[in-house]
Write a protein that holds these residues in place. Sequence first.
Motif, PDB file in Angstrom:
ATOM      1  N   PRO A   1      11.523   4.933 -15.113  1.00  0.00           N
ATOM      2  CA  PRO A   1      10.931   4.270 -16.270  1.00  0.00           C
ATOM      3  C   PRO A   1       9.788   3.331 -15.904  1.00  0.00           C
ATOM      4  CG  PRO A   1      12.980   3.199 -15.667  1.00  0.00           C
ATOM      5  CD  PRO A   1      12.838   4.379 -14.753  1.00  0.00           C
ATOM      6  N   ALA A   2       9.097   2.846 -16.914  1.00  0.00           N
ATOM      7  CA  ALA A   2       7.972   1.926 -16.724  1.00  0.00           C
ATOM      8  C   ALA A   2       8.412   0.741 -15.889  1.00  0.00           C
ATOM      9  CB  ALA A   2       7.469   1.447 -18.082  1.00  0.00           C
ATOM     10  N   GLY A   3       7.533   0.336 -14.998  1.00  0.00           N
ATOM     11  CA  GLY A   3       7.806  -0.841 -14.177  1.00  0.00           C
ATOM     12  C   GLY A   3       8.418  -0.519 -12.838  1.00  0.00           C
ATOM     13  N   ASP A   4       9.061   0.633 -12.685  1.00  0.00           N
ATOM     14  CA  ASP A   4       9.654   0.987 -11.397  1.00  0.00           C
ATOM     15  C   ASP A   4       8.559   1.158 -10.346  1.00  0.00           C
ATOM     16  OD1 ASP A   4      12.178   0.948 -12.451  1.00  0.00           O
ATOM     17  OD2 ASP A   4      12.743   2.902 -11.641  1.00  0.00           O
TER      18      ASP A   4
ATOM     19  N   ASP B   1       0.841  -1.200   0.000  1.00  0.00           N
ATOM     20  CA  ASP B   1       0.000   0.000   0.000  1.00  0.00           C
ATOM     21  C   ASP B   1       0.875   1.247   0.000  1.00  0.00           C
ATOM     22  OD1 ASP B   1      -2.210  -1.534   0.038  1.00  0.00           O
ATOM     23  OD2 ASP B   1      -2.569  -1.364   2.192  1.00  0.00           O
ATOM     24  N   GLY B   2       0.447   2.247  -0.727  1.00  0.00           N
ATOM     25  CA  GLY B   2       1.196   3.501  -0.772  1.00  0.00           C
ATOM     26  C   GLY B   2       2.200   3.550  -1.906  1.00  0.00           C
ATOM     27  N   TYR B   3       2.320   2.449  -2.639  1.00  0.00           N
ATOM     28  CA  TYR B   3       3.254   2.407  -3.769  1.00  0.00           C
ATOM     29  C   TYR B   3       2.510   1.970  -5.030  1.00  0.00           C
ATOM     30  CZ  TYR B   3       7.027   2.847  -0.413  1.00  0.00           C
ATOM     31  OH  TYR B   3       7.851   3.304   0.570  1.00  0.00           O
ATOM     32  N   VAL B   4       3.039   2.356  -6.175  1.00  0.00           N
ATOM     33  CA  VAL B   4       2.462   1.938  -7.457  1.00  0.00           C
ATOM     34  C   VAL B   4       3.606   1.630  -8.417  1.00  0.00           C
ATOM     35  CG1 VAL B   4       0.305   3.241  -7.278  1.00  0.00           C
ATOM     36  CG2 VAL B   4       2.334   4.339  -8.247  1.00  0.00           C
ATOM     37  N   ALA B   5       3.275   0.832  -9.434  1.00  0.00           N
ATOM     38  CA  ALA B   5       4.231   0.584 -10.511  1.00  0.00           C
ATOM     39  C   ALA B   5       3.936   1.565 -11.635  1.00  0.00           C
ATOM     40  CB  ALA B   5       4.096  -0.847 -11.013  1.00  0.00           C
ATOM     41  N   ILE B   6       4.970   2.189 -12.151  1.00  0.00           N
ATOM     42  CA  ILE B   6       4.757   3.121 -13.259  1.00  0.00           C
ATOM     43  C   ILE B   6       4.388   2.317 -14.508  1.00  0.00           C
ATOM     44  CG2 ILE B   6       5.885   4.793 -14.783  1.00  0.00           C
ATOM     45  CD1 ILE B   6       7.476   5.729 -12.394  1.00  0.00           C
ATOM     46  N   PRO B   7       3.245   2.612 -15.109  1.00  0.00           N
ATOM     47  CA  PRO B   7       2.820   1.830 -16.269  1.00  0.00           C
ATOM     48  C   PRO B   7       3.621   2.189 -17.519  1.00  0.00           C
ATOM     49  CG  PRO B   7       1.242   3.562 -15.797  1.00  0.00           C
ATOM     50  CD  PRO B   7       2.283   3.640 -14.736  1.00  0.00           C
ATOM     51  N   SER B   8       3.662   1.250 -18.464  1.00  0.00           N
ATOM     52  CA  SER B   8       4.287   1.557 -19.748  1.00  0.00           C
ATOM     53  C   SER B   8       3.254   2.286 -20.610  1.00  0.00           C
ATOM     54  CB  SER B   8       4.739   0.280 -20.443  1.00  0.00           C
ATOM     55  OG  SER B   8       3.638  -0.507 -20.781  1.00  0.00           O
ATOM     56  N   ALA B   9       3.730   3.066 -21.535  1.00  0.00           N
ATOM     57  CA  ALA B   9       2.861   3.765 -22.489  1.00  0.00           C
ATOM     58  C   ALA B   9       1.752   4.540 -21.778  1.00  0.00           C
ATOM     59  CB  ALA B   9       2.266   2.789 -23.490  1.00  0.00           C
TER      60      ALA B   9
END
Lengths: 172, 391
Positions: B262-265, B224-232
Amino acid sequence: VRAVTKNADYSAYVSARWHTLVRAVVLLGVARPEAEDVVQTALERCYRSWNSVSGAADPDAYVYRVVVNTLMSSRKRRWWGERPTESPPEPEPVDDLADRLAISTDVLAALARLTPEHREVLVLRFFADLSEWQTSDALGIPAGTVKSRVSRALAQFAADPAVAGLFHHEEN
Amino acid sequence: MTIETQTRDVLLRAADEVVVEPPPIGELLGSAARRRRRIVAVVAGVSAAAVVVAVAVVSSGGHESGPVTSTTPTTAPGTRLVGMNGVMVSVPAAWANDRVKCGTPIGDTVMWDTATVQLCQIVPSPEVSVLQIADVGQNNSALSLAQRAREPVTVGGLEAYRLPTHHFAPSCPASGPGGKPVQCPYPRYEGTLFIPSLAVVLFASSPHRGVVDPILDSARLIPDGYVAIPSAATGSELQTMGLDIDLQGGVGPFKIASTDPPAGDIVAIGSTVSVGSTSRDASDSTRPHVRIVRAHAVCGPTGGPAFTVAVRTDRRLHVLVLVVVRGDVIGKIPATVSPNALNHVVVQQLRPAGRPYVTIKVVGLGFSMADSDLAQLPQVPRTLPPGAACY
């Protein structure tokens, strides 16, 4: 845990009913890919209120009501550009598939000659196997109206030349 | 037999002849999951604000608060975390994102998209290891991967499915049609993990068995409190996830652009993400992404059969939409497709197909036909119902 249970229930329902729902919409006069789109959209809506669907007195009637509403709103939104005809300009290739499609071709043509109201009650009552009460619930019309429409739709459908040969008419 | 019974029988027999695709359960759940994530992002933003207020109240009250339990996502030394839609895995730190050329991995890498047919072909290296991460609601290729995963497992308490790691060693003929040599895929170990409620599929492939299992077994939920940066993603979409954005180089908030990180981080909600930076491989950013979402047969606006083709792209492109039967173009139309929208193109069929199936292709103008298959959808059935035709 609740989300997992909801997903499992929903997945099981979709697996069990998907083919029947798509075929019902095809019988209502929609091409198969569009029918899949309509059912998919309807099921997405059902997921959002899955507690209401699964808790309804009749989940199938609930889902069919959403499907019918989705179909009606999609038809209001876009022009489908398809009209029934007895002589397609491009003949289908004669192969096993064409032979197998003989019955559905005739049945869809006969259904297309019914009014939309008669087609809906016929498909929901006799293909989707909903009761008169369930059909009235799904279509939002009184049960008495369902009964009278079914009576007229049955008579017209069975008398249609395209499908008359599929019925065994009793000799008087 | 009553007329009711006979009618039921006739309708059932006719309906049985209608071939229906399998239910798109992954897509349906994926759609729901995306909607849920949007709501969660908003709720998370509200919760974060509430926490700030609570901390302020406690501080002003002069009470000492206990130590804060950190749930910062961590991973073993020499690895890094990558994620999508609420799940993350550990991969070797040396694996870069999208280290691909013409869609083919040219080094150990994490790939984000498997749907686009690329602009050219190169021979894959036998030594490359790859992790592909995809959203099954966005990507039909990913969905077909997901459907092969059948062994029930759980990831952070969520229902998931594994295709156990297996050795894939295809046998190929020595030569293809015309005596041309066949490029046979190299033997590899492959494994798949599918999490339906998050709509994520992870596919790992490597010449070394010891690479696949540790990656897929490391799957866990993003705290909780974190997200993955999406691609595109667009800046606007990142904002809805609770991230602050820093638009670079004149990039607008509704343009798909590269990001830093970048994406996925995995980043904390409230972090600042640069959008439009040049952190990604420059050669990759020049490659257009085009995807046919769906195609239907319809009646054309001027009569006669036609196809509506829905296309997504990451940039404004001039393309040709083709209807092809066995390599023969029987319909085509130029079109301009734009990002951040579903582009609907109607292409008229100019002469009879002669077959019940056609292929829809979208090709880029300015490329040679051989090299410009931006996207294609094989075997689009003629979908006008039996007995229906166009005037």
